[in-house]
Design a protein around this motif. Sequence first.
Motif, PDB file in Angstrom:
ATOM      1  N   PHE A  32      52.345  40.665  33.175  1.00 31.20           N
ATOM      2  CA  PHE A  32      52.251  39.499  34.053  1.00 31.20           C
ATOM      3  C   PHE A  32      50.883  39.570  34.699  1.00 31.20           C
ATOM      4  O   PHE A  32      50.528  40.583  35.298  1.00 31.20           O
ATOM      5  N   ALA A  33      50.117  38.490  34.593  1.00 32.13           N
ATOM      6  CA  ALA A  33      48.775  38.478  35.179  1.00 32.13           C
ATOM      7  C   ALA A  33      48.617  37.301  36.132  1.00 32.13           C
ATOM      8  O   ALA A  33      48.891  36.160  35.764  1.00 32.13           O
ATOM      9  N   ASP A  34      48.186  37.626  37.319  1.00 28.29           N
ATOM     10  CA  ASP A  34      47.933  36.620  38.361  1.00 28.29           C
ATOM     11  C   ASP A  34      46.462  36.776  38.730  1.00 28.29           C
ATOM     12  O   ASP A  34      46.107  37.399  39.730  1.00 28.29           O
ATOM     13  N   PRO A  35      45.575  36.261  37.862  1.00 26.01           N
ATOM     14  CA  PRO A  35      44.141  36.549  38.012  1.00 26.01           C
ATOM     15  C   PRO A  35      43.506  35.725  39.126  1.00 26.01           C
ATOM     16  O   PRO A  35      44.134  34.805  39.660  1.00 26.01           O
ATOM     17  N   PRO A  36      42.236  36.022  39.445  1.00 30.36           N
ATOM     18  CA  PRO A  36      41.518  35.174  40.398  1.00 30.36           C
ATOM     19  C   PRO A  36      41.597  33.713  39.950  1.00 30.36           C
ATOM     20  O   PRO A  36      41.621  33.415  38.762  1.00 30.36           O
ATOM     21  N   TYR A  37      41.625  32.818  40.942  1.00 30.63           N
ATOM     22  CA  TYR A  37      41.804  31.389  40.643  1.00 30.63           C
ATOM     23  C   TYR A  37      40.496  30.660  40.372  1.00 30.63           C
ATOM     24  O   TYR A  37      40.493  29.535  39.909  1.00 30.63           O
ATOM     25  N   ASN A  87      55.762  42.679  19.703  1.00 32.50           N
ATOM     26  CA  ASN A  87      56.809  41.727  20.092  1.00 32.50           C
ATOM     27  C   ASN A  87      56.892  41.541  21.614  1.00 32.50           C
ATOM     28  O   ASN A  87      57.918  41.105  22.138  1.00 32.50           O
ATOM     29  N   GLY A  88      55.816  41.916  22.297  1.00 31.01           N
ATOM     30  CA  GLY A  88      55.818  41.838  23.761  1.00 31.01           C
ATOM     31  C   GLY A  88      55.523  40.423  24.266  1.00 31.01           C
ATOM     32  O   GLY A  88      55.155  39.534  23.498  1.00 31.01           O
ATOM     33  N   SER A  89      55.688  40.243  25.569  1.00 35.45           N
ATOM     34  CA  SER A  89      55.413  38.946  26.191  1.00 35.45           C
ATOM     35  C   SER A  89      54.293  39.084  27.216  1.00 35.45           C
ATOM     36  O   SER A  89      54.177  40.104  27.890  1.00 35.45           O
ATOM     37  N   PHE A  90      53.507  38.022  27.324  1.00 38.04           N
ATOM     38  CA  PHE A  90      52.345  38.009  28.210  1.00 38.04           C
ATOM     39  C   PHE A  90      52.437  36.719  29.035  1.00 38.04           C
ATOM     40  O   PHE A  90      52.487  35.626  28.470  1.00 38.04           O
ATOM     41  N   TRP A  91      52.548  36.879  30.342  1.00 39.10           N
ATOM     42  CA  TRP A  91      52.637  35.712  31.230  1.00 39.10           C
ATOM     43  C   TRP A  91      51.387  35.647  32.091  1.00 39.10           C
ATOM     44  O   TRP A  91      50.963  36.669  32.632  1.00 39.10           O
ATOM     45  N   ILE A  92      50.867  34.439  32.260  1.00 41.32           N
ATOM     46  CA  ILE A  92      49.704  34.259  33.130  1.00 41.32           C
ATOM     47  C   ILE A  92      50.002  33.084  34.049  1.00 41.32           C
ATOM     48  O   ILE A  92      50.461  32.036  33.596  1.00 41.32           O
ATOM     49  N   ILE A  93      49.716  33.300  35.315  1.00 43.92           N
ATOM     50  CA  ILE A  93      49.913  32.208  36.281  1.00 43.92           C
ATOM     51  C   ILE A  93      48.550  31.715  36.748  1.00 43.92           C
ATOM     52  O   ILE A  93      47.611  32.509  36.883  1.00 43.92           O
ATOM     53  N   GLY A  94      48.441  30.422  36.970  1.00 39.36           N
ATOM     54  CA  GLY A  94      47.178  29.891  37.470  1.00 39.36           C
ATOM     55  C   GLY A  94      47.361  28.500  38.027  1.00 39.36           C
ATOM     56  O   GLY A  94      48.460  27.950  38.037  1.00 39.36           O
ATOM     57  N   SER A  95      46.267  27.955  38.486  1.00 37.21           N
ATOM     58  CA  SER A  95      46.310  26.596  39.034  1.00 37.21           C
ATOM     59  C   SER A  95      45.359  25.734  38.202  1.00 37.21           C
ATOM     60  O   SER A  95      44.754  26.220  37.248  1.00 37.21           O
ATOM     61  N   ARG A 181      57.025  38.283  53.304  1.00 39.45           N
ATOM     62  CA  ARG A 181      55.556  38.268  53.350  1.00 39.45           C
ATOM     63  C   ARG A 181      55.032  39.533  54.023  1.00 39.45           C
ATOM     64  O   ARG A 181      55.386  39.822  55.179  1.00 39.45           O
ATOM     65  N   LEU A 182      54.199  40.280  53.350  1.00 40.10           N
ATOM     66  CA  LEU A 182      53.679  41.519  53.941  1.00 40.10           C
ATOM     67  C   LEU A 182      52.638  41.177  55.003  1.00 40.10           C
ATOM     68  O   LEU A 182      51.727  40.381  54.759  1.00 40.10           O
ATOM     69  N   LYS A 183      52.792  41.803  56.177  1.00 40.31           N
ATOM     70  CA  LYS A 183      51.863  41.531  57.283  1.00 40.31           C
ATOM     71  C   LYS A 183      51.236  42.839  57.768  1.00 40.31           C
ATOM     72  O   LYS A 183      51.842  43.903  57.623  1.00 40.31           O
ATOM     73  N   ASP A 184      50.062  42.729  58.365  1.00 41.45           N
ATOM     74  CA  ASP A 184      49.430  43.939  58.905  1.00 41.45           C
ATOM     75  C   ASP A 184      49.900  44.168  60.349  1.00 41.45           C
ATOM     76  O   ASP A 184      50.738  43.424  60.863  1.00 41.45           O
ATOM     77  N   GLU A 185      49.308  45.158  60.997  1.00 45.82           N
ATOM     78  CA  GLU A 185      49.771  45.520  62.346  1.00 45.82           C
ATOM     79  C   GLU A 185      49.531  44.400  63.362  1.00 45.82           C
ATOM     80  O   GLU A 185      50.159  44.343  64.405  1.00 45.82           O
ATOM     81  N   ASN A 186      48.643  43.446  63.009  1.00 42.18           N
ATOM     82  CA  ASN A 186      48.396  42.325  63.929  1.00 42.18           C
ATOM     83  C   ASN A 186      49.211  41.085  63.546  1.00 42.18           C
ATOM     84  O   ASN A 186      48.979  39.991  64.064  1.00 42.18           O
ATOM     85  N   GLY A 187      50.129  41.270  62.582  1.00 43.13           N
ATOM     86  CA  GLY A 187      50.966  40.136  62.174  1.00 43.13           C
ATOM     87  C   GLY A 187      50.254  39.169  61.235  1.00 43.13           C
ATOM     88  O   GLY A 187      50.758  38.092  60.932  1.00 43.13           O
ATOM     89  N   LYS A 188      49.064  39.575  60.728  1.00 44.97           N
ATOM     90  CA  LYS A 188      48.336  38.698  59.787  1.00 44.97           C
ATOM     91  C   LYS A 188      48.770  39.015  58.362  1.00 44.97           C
ATOM     92  O   LYS A 188      49.005  40.183  58.019  1.00 44.97           O
ATOM     93  N   LYS A 189      48.879  37.977  57.499  1.00 46.95           N
ATOM     94  CA  LYS A 189      49.308  38.281  56.139  1.00 46.95           C
ATOM     95  C   LYS A 189      48.299  39.195  55.444  1.00 46.95           C
ATOM     96  O   LYS A 189      47.085  39.006  55.594  1.00 46.95           O
ATOM     97  N   ILE A 190      48.833  40.149  54.711  1.00 50.38           N
ATOM     98  CA  ILE A 190      47.941  41.125  54.078  1.00 50.38           C
ATOM     99  C   ILE A 190      47.225  40.500  52.892  1.00 50.38           C
ATOM    100  O   ILE A 190      46.054  40.748  52.653  1.00 50.38           O
ATOM    101  N   HIS A 191      47.940  39.672  52.140  1.00 50.91           N
ATOM    102  CA  HIS A 191      47.352  39.107  50.919  1.00 50.91           C
ATOM    103  C   HIS A 191      47.492  37.594  50.946  1.00 50.91           C
ATOM    104  O   HIS A 191      48.554  37.079  51.286  1.00 50.91           O
ATOM    105  N   SER A 192      46.433  36.891  50.558  1.00 45.02           N
ATOM    106  CA  SER A 192      46.485  35.419  50.646  1.00 45.02           C
ATOM    107  C   SER A 192      47.354  34.812  49.554  1.00 45.02           C
ATOM    108  O   SER A 192      47.781  33.665  49.675  1.00 45.02           O
ATOM    109  N   THR A 193      47.625  35.549  48.475  1.00 41.00           N
ATOM    110  CA  THR A 193      48.371  34.926  47.359  1.00 41.00           C
ATOM    111  C   THR A 193      49.577  35.746  46.914  1.00 41.00           C
ATOM    112  O   THR A 193      49.882  35.770  45.717  1.00 41.00           O
ATOM    113  N   GLN A 194      50.235  36.405  47.850  1.00 44.07           N
ATOM    114  CA  GLN A 194      51.442  37.169  47.483  1.00 44.07           C
ATOM    115  C   GLN A 194      52.474  36.205  46.875  1.00 44.07           C
ATOM    116  O   GLN A 194      52.843  35.202  47.475  1.00 44.07           O
ATOM    117  N   LYS A 195      52.941  36.526  45.680  1.00 49.27           N
ATOM    118  CA  LYS A 195      53.860  35.626  44.973  1.00 49.27           C
ATOM    119  C   LYS A 195      55.303  35.882  45.418  1.00 49.27           C
ATOM    120  O   LYS A 195      55.652  36.989  45.816  1.00 49.27           O
TER     121      LYS A 195
END
Length: 353
Positions: A32-37, A87-95, A181-195
Amino acid sequence: MKENKIPINQIILDDNINFMKSLPDECIDLIFADPPYNMNLQKELLRPNGLKFEGVNDEWDKFNSLEHYKEESLKWIKECLRILKKNGSFWIIGSYQNIHIIGNILQNLNAWIIGEIIWEKTNPVPNFGGTRFVNDHETLLWVVKNKNSSFTFNYKTMKFLNKGKQMKSIWNFAICSGKERLKDENGKKIHSTQKPLQLLERIILASSKYNDLVFDPFIGTATTAHAAKKWGRNYLGVELFERYYNASIERLKNVEENMEDDNVKFASFDKKQEKVTFKDLIDANLINVEENIYIQNLKLKFNIDGTITYLNEKYSPNALCKKIFNKPTNAWEVIKINNQKISEIRKKYRDKN
Ligand SMILES: C[S@@+](CC[C@H](N)C(=O)[O-])C[C@H]1O[C@@H](n2cnc3c(N)ncnc32)[C@H](O)[C@@H]1O
């Protein structure tokens, strides 16, 4: 062919191409690949209340030009196709900014696109400026190595999860929020694109088997690894930035394998039933050759080798039923012993074995 060892159930802090080069050919069941947009937000976006909108404007999404993005994409896609099992599968997500570039690269490399999923976001970010449609979806491509791949698709498991209806290609999930949603110690989201976890769970349950190895070259905060671990698959992920790597390691400590939904986890509904012969039932003493069997009103007996003698000639049960009914007939459904179809005796045999 490289023969390096494959690490499993690990998150690796590295550049993904560098890491993939250490893997042998055809060693991964599902990627599964969620590459840069390549969003390249050039100016700040403001919410109606004047506050800055925290979109994707991260270091990992900066490219000098479209050509640069294409070159980089070609490199990681090539490596993914090399390490993907036949026989494997490859998924890619993007916009819309990147998925067409990626689709084009894949097709030029002769990979075979077998499906496209639309992830429709039930709680999308509004179009603050009112200048375009609300962009409320992302696109996923499901790809296999080539036309001849015989990939896993747990069709019946998907149907079961969709309340008995065939699973369609538009999937509704909310963007990741709340407790997930993962947040840091200040309550800010750690990652902008957590799926959302559910998105990854569906992909893994649809196109992999228990114990398969699931690889994510852009693991971010380990959503893919979380879903894999939950459903008894092995995982492997690569992340370039320490901040996300650390968040991934922490996240996975709290994930346990689902021990309740075995039918879903093992894709039991999709398992091909083992072939059972009439002789198997005789050998297992579930059919006694002394007993009468009935094909409509005809009273006969099985031979010890699973055949049936009729008018002094030996037949396989299916051949005999074809002769009697004058058309191909499933012997398991028409031969009865004590008013019981032998398909029911076969079921007992399967349940026991
Ligand atoms: C779109 S995000 C993935 C988010 C992830 N799916 C999740 O749910 O958290 C892409 C991630 O890939 C990472 N990344 C970008 N280029 C990379 C590279 N060359 N090697 C490894 N990771 C990279 C970024 O740091 C970012 O965390």
